[in-house]
Design an enzyme around this catalytic site. Structure first.
Site, PDB file in Angstrom:
ATOM      1  N   PRO A  72       0.833  -1.217   0.000  1.00  0.00           N
ATOM      2  CA  PRO A  72       0.000   0.000   0.000  1.00  0.00           C
ATOM      3  C   PRO A  72       0.863   1.261   0.000  1.00  0.00           C
ATOM      4  O   PRO A  72       1.860   1.335   0.696  1.00  0.00           O
ATOM      5  CB  PRO A  72      -0.781  -0.099   1.319  1.00  0.00           C
ATOM      6  CG  PRO A  72      -0.647  -1.502   1.774  1.00  0.00           C
ATOM      7  CD  PRO A  72       0.624  -2.034   1.186  1.00  0.00           C
ATOM      8  N   GLU A  73       0.486   2.228  -0.821  1.00  0.00           N
ATOM      9  CA  GLU A  73       1.172   3.516  -0.880  1.00  0.00           C
ATOM     10  C   GLU A  73       0.223   4.588  -0.328  1.00  0.00           C
ATOM     11  O   GLU A  73      -0.839   4.263   0.194  1.00  0.00           O
ATOM     12  CB  GLU A  73       1.592   3.817  -2.328  1.00  0.00           C
ATOM     13  CG  GLU A  73       2.487   2.708  -2.909  1.00  0.00           C
ATOM     14  CD  GLU A  73       2.920   2.969  -4.351  1.00  0.00           C
ATOM     15  OE1 GLU A  73       3.009   4.131  -4.751  1.00  0.00           O
ATOM     16  OE2 GLU A  73       3.157   1.985  -5.069  1.00  0.00           O
TER      17      GLU A  73
END
Ligand code: ZN
Length: 282
Positions: free
Chosen positions: A2-3
């Site tokens: 996840p960013e």
């Protein structure tokens, strides 16, 4: 992994369930994730009220009413799952919601059971005093938030001129700009028409302006889409983000460029794949 858009989507999804809510019970179902949990972790959280949910880079920050902050990183596969609870005052009492495999931390409030689920256990949590937050080793060196006022072309240009890395590595460096990973770096470079392998120090001010604008545009669009659902990512209510359907280059090697039709190329830089258009990106 996840960013920024995925972590921010998680924050927004948890906020209505956790802000101003008291943690009635907290259960740690194992002693560690990537790192051991802090000492007396569950005990220190139990009975506390969450005053606010923040995000810094890829970290979720739950501020508590005793000035502690629960820091949570989702690692590769971490996610939160919210299950609304029936009224706890019902008689006879409603049985607790049974945990699922890989649910490692369970928080319950009067309204919901919130499970932190992480099959690969690359995520981690820490409990920090709010006054020590800014100097915490994970947070102290972070660069500006890409959607905040401290991130602008002048900042990016200064950091680029001092760099010996290619542009892609510059943008992945969390000290330069916080929260970007492989997906959004590839997409931003495409939108800025810049080659991922370009030496960062050759960036011009005009290109730095294009690149900061592209990063903002890409992240804003990704946030509006609820992030990108690849492999493990899902929002707190089980919803999938849909930004992956609009990727211009990421994971599109061999497919035609959306602008010029040339096949998207894939190169490996520092062990990580990068996709780009050799015609559009210079
Ligand atoms: Zn192209």
């Amino acid at each position: 992994m996840p960013e920024l858009p995925e972590v921010e989507t998680v924050r927004r999804g948890l906020e209505p369930w956790l802000a101003q809510e008291t943690l009635v019970t907290v259960t740690a179902r194992r002693p560690d994730l990537r790192f051991p949990f802090p000492t007396r972790f569950a005990e220190r959280l139990t009975g506390r009220t969450v005053t606010r949910l923040d995000r810094r880079a890829k970290y979720l920050l739950l501020h508590l009413d005793d000035h502690q902050v629960l820091l949570s990183h989702l690692g590769m596969s971490g996610k939160y799952r919210v299950t609304p609870r029936p009224d706890p005052d019902l008689q006879p009492p409603v049985p607790a919601i049974p945990p699922q495999p890989h649910d490692h931390i369970i928080l319950t409030t009067r309204r919901a059971s919130i499970a932190y689920h992480d099959p690969r256990r690359f995520g981690f949590m820490d409990l920090i005093h709010s006054e020590a937050l800014a100097s915490h080793p994970l947070l102290a060196a972070l660069g500006p938030e890409p959607l905040g006022n401290h991130f602008h072309a002048g900042h990016l240009l200064t950091r680029a001129q001092r760099s010996r890395s290619p542009l892609k590595a510059l943008l992945l460096d969390q000290k330069v700009v916080a929260g970007l990973g492989n997906i959004y770096v590839a997409e931003s470079l495409f939108h800025a028409r810049l080659h991922p392998d370009r030496p960062a120090h050759t960036l011009t001010i005009e290109e730095a302006e294009r690149l900061t604008a592209a990063i903002r545009t890409v992240l804003t669009a990704a946030l509006a889409a609820g992030g990108s659902s690849l492999r493990d990512y899902q929002g707190p209510s089980g919803e999938f983000g849909c930004f992956q359907h609009t990727f211009a280059v990421y994971d599109r090697a061999g497919q035609p460029c959306t602008v010029c039709g040339t096949a998207i190329q894939r190169i490996v830089q520092s062990g990580r794949a990068t996709c780009f258009c050799a015609v559009c990106q210079r």
